[in-house]
Design a protein around this motif. Structure first.
Motif, PDB file in Angstrom:
ATOM      1  N   ARG A   1     -11.784 -33.919  17.981  1.00  0.00           N
ATOM      2  CA  ARG A   1     -11.506 -35.332  18.225  1.00  0.00           C
ATOM      3  C   ARG A   1     -11.050 -36.022  16.934  1.00  0.00           C
ATOM      4  O   ARG A   1     -10.147 -36.875  16.967  1.00  0.00           O
ATOM      5  CB  ARG A   1     -12.758 -36.021  18.777  1.00  0.00           C
ATOM      6  CG  ARG A   1     -12.592 -37.526  19.012  1.00  0.00           C
ATOM      7  CD  ARG A   1     -11.436 -37.841  19.936  1.00  0.00           C
ATOM      8  NE  ARG A   1     -11.176 -39.277  20.021  1.00  0.00           N
ATOM      9  CZ  ARG A   1      -9.985 -39.821  20.189  1.00  0.00           C
ATOM     10  NH1 ARG A   1      -8.905 -39.044  20.284  1.00  0.00           N
ATOM     11  NH2 ARG A   1      -9.844 -41.130  20.253  1.00  0.00           N
ATOM     12  N   ILE A   2     -11.635 -35.649  15.801  1.00  0.00           N
ATOM     13  CA  ILE A   2     -11.205 -36.232  14.526  1.00  0.00           C
ATOM     14  C   ILE A   2      -9.749 -35.868  14.248  1.00  0.00           C
ATOM     15  O   ILE A   2      -8.981 -36.682  13.718  1.00  0.00           O
ATOM     16  CB  ILE A   2     -12.131 -35.768  13.383  1.00  0.00           C
ATOM     17  CG1 ILE A   2     -13.504 -36.439  13.527  1.00  0.00           C
ATOM     18  CG2 ILE A   2     -11.532 -36.104  12.023  1.00  0.00           C
ATOM     19  CD1 ILE A   2     -14.526 -35.993  12.502  1.00  0.00           C
ATOM     20  N   LYS A   3      -9.354 -34.662  14.603  1.00  0.00           N
ATOM     21  CA  LYS A   3      -7.952 -34.265  14.443  1.00  0.00           C
ATOM     22  C   LYS A   3      -7.045 -35.183  15.258  1.00  0.00           C
ATOM     23  O   LYS A   3      -5.978 -35.609  14.789  1.00  0.00           O
ATOM     24  CB  LYS A   3      -7.764 -32.811  14.880  1.00  0.00           C
ATOM     25  CG  LYS A   3      -6.331 -32.315  14.786  1.00  0.00           C
ATOM     26  CD  LYS A   3      -6.212 -30.866  15.253  1.00  0.00           C
ATOM     27  CE  LYS A   3      -4.757 -30.389  15.192  1.00  0.00           C
ATOM     28  NZ  LYS A   3      -4.613 -28.983  15.651  1.00  0.00           N
ATOM     29  N   GLU A   4      -7.456 -35.515  16.471  1.00  0.00           N
ATOM     30  CA  GLU A   4      -6.664 -36.413  17.318  1.00  0.00           C
ATOM     31  C   GLU A   4      -6.569 -37.804  16.699  1.00  0.00           C
ATOM     32  O   GLU A   4      -5.497 -38.422  16.704  1.00  0.00           O
ATOM     33  CB  GLU A   4      -7.301 -36.495  18.709  1.00  0.00           C
ATOM     34  CG  GLU A   4      -7.259 -35.190  19.494  1.00  0.00           C
ATOM     35  CD  GLU A   4      -8.018 -35.271  20.813  1.00  0.00           C
ATOM     36  OE1 GLU A   4      -7.918 -34.326  21.615  1.00  0.00           O
ATOM     37  OE2 GLU A   4      -8.724 -36.285  21.036  1.00  0.00           O
ATOM     38  N   ILE A   5      -7.692 -38.288  16.156  1.00  0.00           N
ATOM     39  CA  ILE A   5      -7.701 -39.616  15.535  1.00  0.00           C
ATOM     40  C   ILE A   5      -6.797 -39.630  14.301  1.00  0.00           C
ATOM     41  O   ILE A   5      -6.079 -40.613  14.054  1.00  0.00           O
ATOM     42  CB  ILE A   5      -9.137 -40.024  15.173  1.00  0.00           C
ATOM     43  CG1 ILE A   5      -9.965 -40.226  16.451  1.00  0.00           C
ATOM     44  CG2 ILE A   5      -9.154 -41.288  14.316  1.00  0.00           C
ATOM     45  CD1 ILE A   5     -11.437 -40.458  16.208  1.00  0.00           C
TER      46      ILE A   5
END
Length: 647
Positions: free
Chosen positions: A155-159
């Protein structure tokens, strides 16, 4: 902490020097911590302190059986929006950004600061609690080498994609200021992201290499993925250079061989000993191209740069994951040992020019490293400051203990100097990338990147450990999250080149430019000091920096007639001197603004009151330098004469 009730400095002023020794026992006796029954609170501390002390006394009178089940009661330090709470950051942006850019950037950073608190911070902590694991085989014995990361990491990669943490630098919406905008977002993101700044550093570096090559047609799609704002399209990149025979010594340590295929692609064979963010989508790596007889050229001139996808149609690209590294810190990120057993790759540099080609990536990753260093310092100081407002010890808040606040103030000054150094190299990078940099700007950037990286990496370790101590025993407790910041910061002096490796790189920079880079350094610092010379309150700081600059000039003049061994022995101190002098000039420049605060002025003074240039002006002869190097070796290997003699 203790409360000193008797001003020893006043007493010592009225005593003879020899009488002061007789007076010391009374001073020490007056400075002892008060007993529990002797705690006195001033009326200004209010009822809150009294209520807390009453609760403490009641707790101490509880039956032992109950007290054994009780835990420490202490209000947790909490910080708010890190952009809004960073006065230095805001004043820097206000000073440098054009008004329209400042307005838009400030709005974005305030919004991003809120998102970090509400969304990214809990995700980062989840990454720490759920580190990656390696599943080498499936239930039926088939080799799969699947690195499993937690959903928070993904999810951090997406953000990161949504926020344009890579894209911002390449879209260049704000021309040369786009890099600064990106760097500030990374600075805020670093300590909440669960270590995700590392894969972003290598991704940015890979994009930079591809852009410097003119974005060849075969890499256009990859460049689009690396700089995308679409989470579904965004790729991260690895940087696979470290092999079994060494880290920074890639010229002699790289054993990976590339074999050309009939279709023009290559197959890579070798072992990569340390690959950070091993779950990345693509990677850049060095290898030696084998000729028709299978022979390879040794040394740096035999190295070429390759681009490869980690997976090919869902399966690993002839890559085996031997194991994940068990590291002191950065546990949130998968670091692995990889076997390349015919991995399909594309040659992207001219054959034999891989080291020169990947230098663009190294510059970017070193800047990211420095950003992370300053971010870790700022985070720990922010928490220390908040804790000092909440923690009562010996009858008053920590913030009311002068010695405690002096310690935090010293850390604050170190962080301010490091912050301005990082912002300076980012500013220069923005000019270079938009073709607005002068030749002097380019030379200065080449020098300041290794200087800033080595200095901030070392300062981060010192500051975060000092800050951890400001929490007492709580600083050592894992569930506070403070040890995570400390562990993750300790690698920053190692990644992207150790202090000694970068110090020698500074010397190479001087040699390659034939001294021009130092002429630019001296003139730039002098110009900053001249602009501040009209401010009377900064005169002492300006004078000390000018003295340090003169001392450095004398050292350079003397070093020119000495041997290389002597200069190499001084390389570390020399690099520190460059960092301290330039940071001092930046602090003075910032304090000379018309709207500078008293804090800005105080920080400049504090920085410049210490030794800025710890390089001896009296140099020994070159023969003595070689002799000193042998003595050093003997000291290190005392008790092991056989090993020392081999040196």
């Amino acid at each position: 902490m203790f409360t000193c009730r008797l001003p020893w400095w006043r007493a010592s002023a009225t005593c003879k020097p020899w009488q002061a020794v007789r007076f010391l026992p009374r001073v020490w006796e007056s400075c002892q911590p008060p007993s529990r029954k002797g705690i006195n609170t001033s009326p200004g501390q209010g009822q809150q302190d009294s209520a807390q002390e009453k609760q403490i006394l009641e707790d101490l009178e509880m039956p032992l059986a109950r007290r054994e089940t009780e835990t420490l009661f202490q209000e947790q330090p909490e910080t708010g929006n890190q952009y809004l709470e960073d006065a230095l950051l805001q004043s820097y942006l206000k000073t440098h950004l054009p008004p329209q850019v400042l307005e838009e950037v400030s709005e974005d950073l305030e919004r991003f600061g809120n998102r970090l608190l509400t969304e990214v911070k809990p995700l980062g902590w989840e990454c720490e609690l759920n580190p990656p694991v390696l599943r080498q085989y499936d239930a039926w014995g088939q080799r799969v080498d699947h690195i499993i990361t937690c959903s928070a990491w993904r999810r951090i990669k997406e953000i990161a994609a949504e926020e344009g943490l890579i894209a911002e630098a390449y879209e260049r919406r704000y021309s040369n200021w786009s890099r600064l905008h990106q760097a500030v977002k990374l600075y805020l993101f670093s300590n909440f992201s669960g270590g995700f700044n590392c894969p972003l550093a290598m991704t940015d570096g890979a994009a930079k290499v591809i852009e410097s090559l003119g974005i060849p047609g075969s890499l256009r799609k990859a460049f689009g993925h690396l700089t995308s704002r679409d989470p579904k399209k965004f790729w991260t990149s690895g940087q696979w250079m470290t092999e079994r025979r060494g880290g920074s010594d890639v010229a002699n340590g790289t054993e990976t061989v590339a074999k050309r295929q009939p279709d023009g692609t290559y197959r890579l064979y070798g072992f990569k000993w340390f690959t950070s963010a091993a779950d990345s989508d693509v990677a850049l790596t060095l290898a030696r191209v084998a000729d028709a007889e299978g022979q390879v050229k040794q040394g740096s001139s035999g190295l070429s740069l390759f681009f490869l996808k980690v997976r090919d149609e869902g399966k690993l690209n002839s890559i085996q994951v031997q194991r994940l590294k068990d590291k002191l810190g950065t546990r949130q990120m998968a670091t692995a040992e990889l076997w390349l057993d015919g991995a399909k790759a594309e040659l992207i540099s001219a054959e034999g020019h891989g080291v020169a080609c990947i230098s663009n990536m190294l510059n970017i990753t070193r800047i990211y490293n420095a950003i992370s260093s300053v971010a870790s310092m700022r985070r720990m100081i922010s928490l220390s400051r908040e804790y000092a407002r909440r923690r009562v010890a010996f009858g008053k808040l920590l913030k009311d203990h002068p010695l405690h606040m002096q310690t935090i103030a010293r850390m604050e000054v170190q962080t301010r100097g490091a912050f301005l150094l990082v912002m300076e190299i980012v500013r220069l990078l923005g000019l270079v990338e938009t073709n607005m940099a002068s030749e002097q700007d380019q030379l200065l950037l080449r020098l300041l990147i290794p200087v800033t990286k080595l200095y901030t990496g070392k300062q981060a370790s010192a500051v975060v450990v000092e800050a951890m101590e400001s929490f007492g025993g709580q600083g050592y407790m894992e569930d506070t999250g403070l040890p995570v910041i400390v562990r993750d910061a300790l690698v920053l002096s190692i990644w992207e080149g150790t202090t000694n490796i970068l110090s020698l790189d500074v010397l190479r920079c001087l040699t390659k430019s034939q001294g021009q880079v130092m002429a630019v350094f001296f003139s730039t610092v002098q110009k900053k000091l001249e602009l501040a010379s009209s401010a009377a309150e900064l005169e002492p700081a300006v004078k000390r920096t000018q003295d340090a600059l003169s001392s450095l000039a004398r050292f350079m003049q003397a070093a020119g007639s000495r041997g290389t061994v002597t200069m190499e022995l001084a390389a570390r101190d020399f690099s520190y001197a460059l960092a301290r002098i330039y940071a001092g000039a930046l602090l003075i420049e910032h304090a000379a603004r018309p709207d500078a605060s008293s804090t800005d002025i105080s920080a400049a003074h504090r920085w410049c009151t210490r030794e800025l240039g710890p390089v001896a002006t009296e140099l020994r002869s070159s023969s003595h330098g070689a002799e000193e190097a042998l003595v050093d070796s003997a000291l290190v290997y005392e008790g092991s004469p056989a090993r020392a003699s081999r040196l």
